[in-house]
Design a protein around this motif. Structure first.
Motif, PDB file in Angstrom:
ATOM      1  N   GLY A  39       0.828  -1.208   0.000  1.00 53.63           N
ATOM      2  CA  GLY A  39       0.000   0.000   0.000  1.00 53.63           C
ATOM      3  C   GLY A  39       0.855   1.248   0.000  1.00 53.63           C
ATOM      4  O   GLY A  39       0.620   2.183  -0.771  1.00 53.63           O
ATOM      5  N   ALA A  40       1.873   1.295   0.852  1.00 45.25           N
ATOM      6  CA  ALA A  40       2.772   2.448   0.907  1.00 45.25           C
ATOM      7  C   ALA A  40       3.556   2.573  -0.389  1.00 45.25           C
ATOM      8  O   ALA A  40       3.806   3.689  -0.876  1.00 45.25           O
ATOM      9  CB  ALA A  40       3.724   2.318   2.090  1.00 45.25           C
ATOM     10  N   PHE A  41       3.942   1.442  -0.977  1.00 46.15           N
ATOM     11  CA  PHE A  41       4.690   1.471  -2.236  1.00 46.15           C
ATOM     12  C   PHE A  41       3.839   2.079  -3.344  1.00 46.15           C
ATOM     13  O   PHE A  41       4.304   2.924  -4.116  1.00 46.15           O
ATOM     14  CB  PHE A  41       5.134   0.058  -2.628  1.00 46.15           C
ATOM     15  N   VAL A  42       2.588   1.645  -3.439  1.00 47.17           N
ATOM     16  CA  VAL A  42       1.693   2.156  -4.483  1.00 47.17           C
ATOM     17  C   VAL A  42       1.415   3.642  -4.277  1.00 47.17           C
ATOM     18  O   VAL A  42       1.442   4.428  -5.231  1.00 47.17           O
ATOM     19  CB  VAL A  42       0.376   1.354  -4.506  1.00 47.17           C
ATOM     20  N   ALA A  58      -8.645   2.940  -8.691  1.00 49.39           N
ATOM     21  CA  ALA A  58      -9.100   1.841  -7.836  1.00 49.39           C
ATOM     22  C   ALA A  58      -7.969   1.353  -6.946  1.00 49.39           C
ATOM     23  O   ALA A  58      -8.127   1.202  -5.729  1.00 49.39           O
ATOM     24  CB  ALA A  58      -9.623   0.691  -8.697  1.00 49.39           C
ATOM     25  N   GLY A  59      -6.808   1.085  -7.545  1.00 50.71           N
ATOM     26  CA  GLY A  59      -5.669   0.598  -6.776  1.00 50.71           C
ATOM     27  C   GLY A  59      -5.159   1.617  -5.783  1.00 50.71           C
ATOM     28  O   GLY A  59      -4.765   1.272  -4.657  1.00 50.71           O
ATOM     29  N   ILE A  60      -5.162   2.895  -6.181  1.00 48.14           N
ATOM     30  CA  ILE A  60      -4.728   3.955  -5.271  1.00 48.14           C
ATOM     31  C   ILE A  60      -5.666   4.013  -4.073  1.00 48.14           C
ATOM     32  O   ILE A  60      -5.242   4.122  -2.926  1.00 48.14           O
ATOM     33  CB  ILE A  60      -4.701   5.321  -5.984  1.00 48.14           C
ATOM     34  N   PHE A  61      -6.974   3.912  -4.344  1.00 50.64           N
ATOM     35  CA  PHE A  61      -7.964   3.922  -3.265  1.00 50.64           C
ATOM     36  C   PHE A  61      -7.765   2.727  -2.346  1.00 50.64           C
ATOM     37  O   PHE A  61      -7.820   2.839  -1.118  1.00 50.64           O
ATOM     38  CB  PHE A  61      -9.373   3.912  -3.851  1.00 50.64           C
ATOM     39  N   GLY A  62      -7.526   1.553  -2.931  1.00 49.17           N
ATOM     40  CA  GLY A  62      -7.304   0.364  -2.134  1.00 49.17           C
ATOM     41  C   GLY A  62      -6.069   0.483  -1.265  1.00 49.17           C
ATOM     42  O   GLY A  62      -6.040  -0.003  -0.132  1.00 49.17           O
ATOM     43  N   ALA A  63      -5.040   1.156  -1.782  1.00 46.91           N
ATOM     44  CA  ALA A  63      -3.796   1.317  -1.033  1.00 46.91           C
ATOM     45  C   ALA A  63      -3.992   2.181   0.207  1.00 46.91           C
ATOM     46  O   ALA A  63      -3.256   2.055   1.180  1.00 46.91           O
ATOM     47  CB  ALA A  63      -2.714   1.931  -1.926  1.00 46.91           C
ATOM     48  N   THR A  64      -4.979   3.052   0.192  1.00 46.64           N
ATOM     49  CA  THR A  64      -5.242   3.909   1.347  1.00 46.64           C
ATOM     50  C   THR A  64      -5.918   3.144   2.480  1.00 46.64           C
ATOM     51  O   THR A  64      -6.075   3.672   3.583  1.00 46.64           O
ATOM     52  CB  THR A  64      -6.159   5.091   0.983  1.00 46.64           C
ATOM     53  N   GLY A  65      -6.349   1.908   2.201  1.00 46.13           N
ATOM     54  CA  GLY A  65      -7.108   1.149   3.189  1.00 46.13           C
ATOM     55  C   GLY A  65      -8.595   1.316   2.976  1.00 46.13           C
ATOM     56  O   GLY A  65      -9.404   0.987   3.840  1.00 46.13           O
ATOM     57  N   GLY A  66      -8.970   1.833   1.806  1.00 48.01           N
ATOM     58  CA  GLY A  66     -10.370   2.139   1.550  1.00 48.01           C
ATOM     59  C   GLY A  66     -11.262   0.947   1.272  1.00 48.01           C
ATOM     60  O   GLY A  66     -12.479   1.072   1.312  1.00 48.01           O
ATOM     61  N   LEU A  67     -10.678  -0.232   0.989  1.00 51.80           N
ATOM     62  CA  LEU A  67     -11.513  -1.377   0.628  1.00 51.80           C
ATOM     63  C   LEU A  67     -12.445  -1.800   1.756  1.00 51.80           C
ATOM     64  O   LEU A  67     -13.620  -2.057   1.540  1.00 51.80           O
ATOM     65  CB  LEU A  67     -10.635  -2.555   0.210  1.00 51.80           C
ATOM     66  N   ALA A  68     -11.904  -1.895   2.962  1.00 55.17           N
ATOM     67  CA  ALA A  68     -12.736  -2.293   4.100  1.00 55.17           C
ATOM     68  C   ALA A  68     -13.808  -1.247   4.361  1.00 55.17           C
ATOM     69  O   ALA A  68     -14.962  -1.577   4.651  1.00 55.17           O
ATOM     70  CB  ALA A  68     -11.867  -2.480   5.340  1.00 55.17           C
ATOM     71  N   ALA A  69     -13.427   0.008   4.224  1.00 52.76           N
ATOM     72  CA  ALA A  69     -14.380   1.086   4.471  1.00 52.76           C
ATOM     73  C   ALA A  69     -15.482   1.109   3.421  1.00 52.76           C
ATOM     74  O   ALA A  69     -16.637   1.428   3.719  1.00 52.76           O
ATOM     75  CB  ALA A  69     -13.657   2.420   4.497  1.00 52.76           C
ATOM     76  N   LEU A  70     -15.130   0.748   2.185  1.00 50.38           N
ATOM     77  CA  LEU A  70     -16.096   0.806   1.092  1.00 50.38           C
ATOM     78  C   LEU A  70     -17.274  -0.130   1.329  1.00 50.38           C
ATOM     79  O   LEU A  70     -18.394   0.158   0.939  1.00 50.38           O
ATOM     80  CB  LEU A  70     -15.403   0.446  -0.231  1.00 50.38           C
ATOM     81  N   THR A  71     -17.008  -1.262   1.979  1.00 54.22           N
ATOM     82  CA  THR A  71     -18.069  -2.235   2.222  1.00 54.22           C
ATOM     83  C   THR A  71     -18.600  -2.187   3.648  1.00 54.22           C
ATOM     84  O   THR A  71     -19.419  -3.013   4.036  1.00 54.22           O
ATOM     85  CB  THR A  71     -17.545  -3.661   1.941  1.00 54.22           C
ATOM     86  N   SER A  72     -18.136  -1.222   4.435  1.00 53.59           N
ATOM     87  CA  SER A  72     -18.578  -1.128   5.818  1.00 53.59           C
ATOM     88  C   SER A  72     -19.948  -0.466   5.914  1.00 53.59           C
ATOM     89  O   SER A  72     -20.417   0.191   4.987  1.00 53.59           O
ATOM     90  CB  SER A  72     -17.570  -0.314   6.640  1.00 53.59           C
ATOM     91  N   LEU A 159      -3.320  -5.989  -5.853  1.00 59.01           N
ATOM     92  CA  LEU A 159      -3.998  -4.906  -5.137  1.00 59.01           C
ATOM     93  C   LEU A 159      -4.989  -4.204  -6.051  1.00 59.01           C
ATOM     94  O   LEU A 159      -6.121  -3.920  -5.654  1.00 59.01           O
ATOM     95  CB  LEU A 159      -2.972  -3.899  -4.607  1.00 59.01           C
ATOM     96  N   GLU A 160      -4.586  -3.933  -7.289  1.00 62.26           N
ATOM     97  CA  GLU A 160      -5.480  -3.280  -8.253  1.00 62.26           C
ATOM     98  C   GLU A 160      -6.705  -4.159  -8.505  1.00 62.26           C
ATOM     99  O   GLU A 160      -7.843  -3.662  -8.517  1.00 62.26           O
ATOM    100  CB  GLU A 160      -4.735  -3.025  -9.561  1.00 62.26           C
ATOM    101  N   ALA A 161      -6.484  -5.465  -8.698  1.00 61.24           N
ATOM    102  CA  ALA A 161      -7.595  -6.380  -8.984  1.00 61.24           C
ATOM    103  C   ALA A 161      -8.557  -6.473  -7.806  1.00 61.24           C
ATOM    104  O   ALA A 161      -9.783  -6.416  -7.983  1.00 61.24           O
ATOM    105  CB  ALA A 161      -7.042  -7.762  -9.328  1.00 61.24           C
ATOM    106  N   GLN A 162      -8.031  -6.612  -6.602  1.00 60.09           N
ATOM    107  CA  GLN A 162      -8.885  -6.707  -5.411  1.00 60.09           C
ATOM    108  C   GLN A 162      -9.674  -5.424  -5.203  1.00 60.09           C
ATOM    109  O   GLN A 162     -10.845  -5.463  -4.812  1.00 60.09           O
ATOM    110  CB  GLN A 162      -8.025  -7.015  -4.187  1.00 60.09           C
ATOM    111  N   SER A 163      -9.025  -4.301  -5.467  1.00 57.29           N
ATOM    112  CA  SER A 163      -9.691  -3.009  -5.301  1.00 57.29           C
ATOM    113  C   SER A 163     -10.827  -2.852  -6.289  1.00 57.29           C
ATOM    114  O   SER A 163     -11.937  -2.425  -5.927  1.00 57.29           O
ATOM    115  CB  SER A 163      -8.676  -1.874  -5.485  1.00 57.29           C
TER     116      SER A 163
END
Length: 237
Positions: A39-42, A58-72, A159-163
Motif C-alpha cells: 500500500g505504501a509502495f503504491v 481503484a488501486g490507489i484507493f485500495g492502497a489507502t485502506g479504503g476497501l474495508a471502508a467501502l463495504t462497511s 492490489l489493483e484487482a482486489q480493489s
C-alpha cells in the motif's frame, strides 16, 4: 524518446508501526501511510505505476485502506450511492485520505501495459541495484522476505484487482445493470461482458469518474459513467 525521471519511493517503517513511503533525504511523503508494505509502495509511486497502466484510481484507493471502508456499514450510510459521490466522495466522507491522494492519477500509458515480464523489464529501467538493496533492507526491518521487481509487479496487480472487484461489487448492489460473474473474472454492464483485468477506474481532470475498458491497442472505451463532472456551482451535472 527518453523516459521521464521518477525517484522511486521506498516504503519504510513508521513510528506507528505502519509503512510509509520515503525518498531518502526528502523524508516521508505525505499521504502515503499504509498498514501494508504494498500500500505504501503504491501510494508513493502512484504516478509511475499509473503511467505504466499497473494501477488506476481503484488501486490507489485500495492502497489507502479504503476497501474495508467501502463495504462497511459506515460507507453504506454516507447518504449517497457510490455512483453519486465517487471514490473521492467516499474517501472524503470517511476521512480515509485526502482526495488528492488518488484524484487526478488517470493512467496515460496503458498501451505499454502487457505481461508481468514486460512491465517488470520496464520498471527495471527505474530500479537500480542500490534501490532494490534499500527496498529489501527496509523490508527486513519490518520482518518481510526479500522481494524482486517481478514480485512487486504481481503484488501491485493483485492490489489493483482486489480493489476493482470491491468497487464493482458495491456498484452491482446499486445498479441492476451491473453483474459480476461467479468467478469474479468478468463483469456484465448493460448486457455487455468485459474481462475485469482489462477494466480501469478513471478519475478525469473535470472531476468525473468512470469505468473504462482498455483495448489491446491501449485505447480507452467508456463502460460506465460512475460520477458526472460537477457543474460550475460544484453540484453534479
Amino acid at each position: 524518446m527518453p523516459l521521464p525521471l521518477f525517484a522511486i519511493a521506498i516504503p519504510v517503517l513508521h513510528s506507528s508501526g505502519a509503512w510509509i513511503a520515503s525518498t531518502g533525504a526528502a523524508g516521508y511523503i505525505a499521504g502515503t501511510l499504509s498498514s501494508t508494505w504494498i500500500g505504501a509502495f503504491v501510494l508513493g509511486n502512484g504516478t509511475l505505476l499509473s503511467s505504466l497502466g499497473l494501477v488506476s484510481a481503484a488501486g490507489i484507493f485500495g492502497a489507502t485502506g479504503g476497501l474495508a471502508a467501502l463495504t462497511s456499514s459506515a460507507a453504506l450510510s454516507v447518504g449517497s450511492a457510490l455512483t453519486a459521490v465517487g471514490l473521492g466522495g467516499v474517501a472524503s466522507s470517511l476521512g480515509i485520505a485526502p482526495a488528492a491522494t488518488f484524484l487526478g492519477l488517470t493512467p496515460v500509458g496503458w498501451a505499454v501495459a502487457g505481461t508481468t515480464v514486460l512491465i517488470a523489464s520496464t520498471l527495471g529501467l527505474y530500479f537500480t541495484r542500490k534501490t532494490m538493496r534499500r527496498i529489501n533492507e527496509e523490508r527486513e526491518k519490518g520482518g518481510l522476505e526479500p522481494i524482486s521487481i517481478t514480485q512487486i509487479v504481481k503484488e501491485v496487480r493483485l492490489l489493483e484487482a482486489q480493489s476493482l472487484e470491491a468497487i464493482l461489487t458495491r456498484l452491482s448492489l446499486e445498479m441492476d445493470t451491473i453483474q459480476l460473474s461467479d468467478d469474479q473474472k468478468n463483469v456484465s454492464v448493460d448486457g455487455q461482458v468485459f474481462s475485469i483485468h482489462r477494466l480501469k477506474y478513471v478519475v478525469n481532470t473535470d472531476g468525473s469518474e468512470e469505468l473504462v475498458f482498455v483495448t489491446r491497442a491501449g485505447r480507452k472505451k467508456r463502460v460506465l459513467l460512475i460520477k458526472p463532472a460537477p457543474d460550475l456551482d460544484g453540484h453534479p451535472a
